[in-house]
Design a protein around this motif. Structure first.
Motif: not given
Length: 351
Positions: A116-118, A124-137, A156-164
């Motif tokens: 839930e926190g992730r 908040q970061l507008r991650l492109p894969s957020y909607a697909d991951l949320r639906t599948a979860f 992993r997607e959040l970590q990549r976003a942080d690094q970017r």
């Protein structure tokens, strides 16, 4: 009889070192305080990230202890979550690895709670894969293994976003320093030159070199356009865009274009190709500086002195030179209108 000449008293090496240390002490203290503040600024987000992982690790350890499976815990996690010493720089990569290792030890309930926190952070970061991951979860037919896989992918997607984001911030700072450097190179010598001629009361000597002033205004206009663009996109621009728009090559190319644009505008004005109320009437008799007299009256005292002021025509010339350097379209658009004006009569005659 020869007498030995006494050598003048000299300071010892230790005394000179003490004097140098006394002189350098304020600078050294400032440098240390600045480095300490910078290090603390880096450690705060790292410490915040680590606290969450420490709590999650303790929760997993208590569950494993209650289940009698302490031997199942990953010993590498403890080493990765070890607090670095004062001389070591905080490393987010260690926390990222620890987070992925903890995901393999988490129960399904723990994955649901942490997800839930992730997901909130991904939204908040507008991650492109957020909607697909949320639906599948949230699917009803998703089992524990599927949710774990989705949770690890989200981490992993959040970590990549942080690094970017960290990489983008690093390149933004570099671009800002680069623009500040070019600004100092453009402004400081010009201000010093004008101050020198003003101090020597020789501003009229700059008259024959008015074309240099035109080129400098073109440079200034081009640099101003880069600064305004950078300020406008500072919060959203990425590393790739910075490498394209604000590299040394891109800035120098933009300055060259601005200089050439100002020169072309100068020739258009001198050749009387463009005219109007806002354009200078630049002729052979045009002057750069005009002499003014001023009277300053005080209580019982009156004095007068002359001073130089930029002429109206020259001020308009510099304004249009700056505009030509600032705008990338004013000269091409002017050429396009001139081309239409030249070709229109030829087409009429051919008809």
């Amino acid at each position: 009889m020869l007498k030995a000449v006494e050598a003048p008293p000299t300071r010892g090496v230790s005394e000179e070192a003490g004097i140098l240390e006394t002189w350098n002490e304020p600078f050294v203290q400032w440098r240390h305080s600045f480095a300490k503040e910078r290090d603390e600024a880096k450690r705060k987000p790292w410490s915040t990230y680590k606290v969450g992982l420490d709590v999650l690790c303790s929760r997993i350890e208590r569950r494993l202890a209650d289940q009698g499976g302490l031997e199942d815990q990953d010993p590498v996690v403890k080493e990765l979550l070890r607090r670095p010493s004062e001389k070591e720089s905080p490393d987010f990569l260690r926390l990222y690895e620890a987070e992925q290792r903890l995901a393999l030890l988490m129960s399904d309930d723990e994955i649901r709670d942490e997800a839930e926190g992730r997901f909130a952070r991904a939204r908040q970061l507008r991650l492109p894969s957020y909607a697909d991951l949320r639906t599948a979860f949230d699917r009803d037919d998703a089992d524990a293994a599927t949710r774990r896989t989705i949770y690890i992918t989200l981490v992993r997607e959040l970590q990549r976003a942080d690094q970017r984001r960290s990489l983008d911030q690093f390149h933004r700072r570099k671009a800002a320093r680069r623009l500040n450097l070019y600004g100092c190179v453009l402004i400081v010598p010009s201000v010093l030159l004008l101050a020198y001629f003003y101090y020597r009361d020789a501003l009229e000597n700059l008259g024959p070199y008015h074309m240099i002033a035109v080129m400098w205004c073109g440079l200034a206009g081009a640099f101003l356009s880069r600064m305004i663009l950078f300020q406008r996109v500072l919060a959203t621009i990425g590393a790739e865009e910075i490498a394209t728009e604000f590299s040394h090559f891109a800035i120098i190319l933009r300055l060259i274009i601005g200089t050439l644009g100002a020169l072309v505008m100068y020739f258009l004005i001198v050749g009387q190709v463009v005219d109007g109320d806002f354009f200078p009437d630049w002729t052979a008799d045009s002057h750069v500086w005009q002499r003014f007299g001023s009277s300053f009256a005080a209580a019982g005292q009156t004095s007068s002195e002359d001073f130089n002021l930029v002429s109206t025509d020259f001020a308009q010339l510099l304004i249009w030179s700056t505009i030509a350097g600032f705008s990338e379209r004013i000269i091409p658009d002017r050429f396009a209108r001139m081309e239409v004006a030249v070709l229109q009569p030829q087409r009429s005659e051919s008809l």
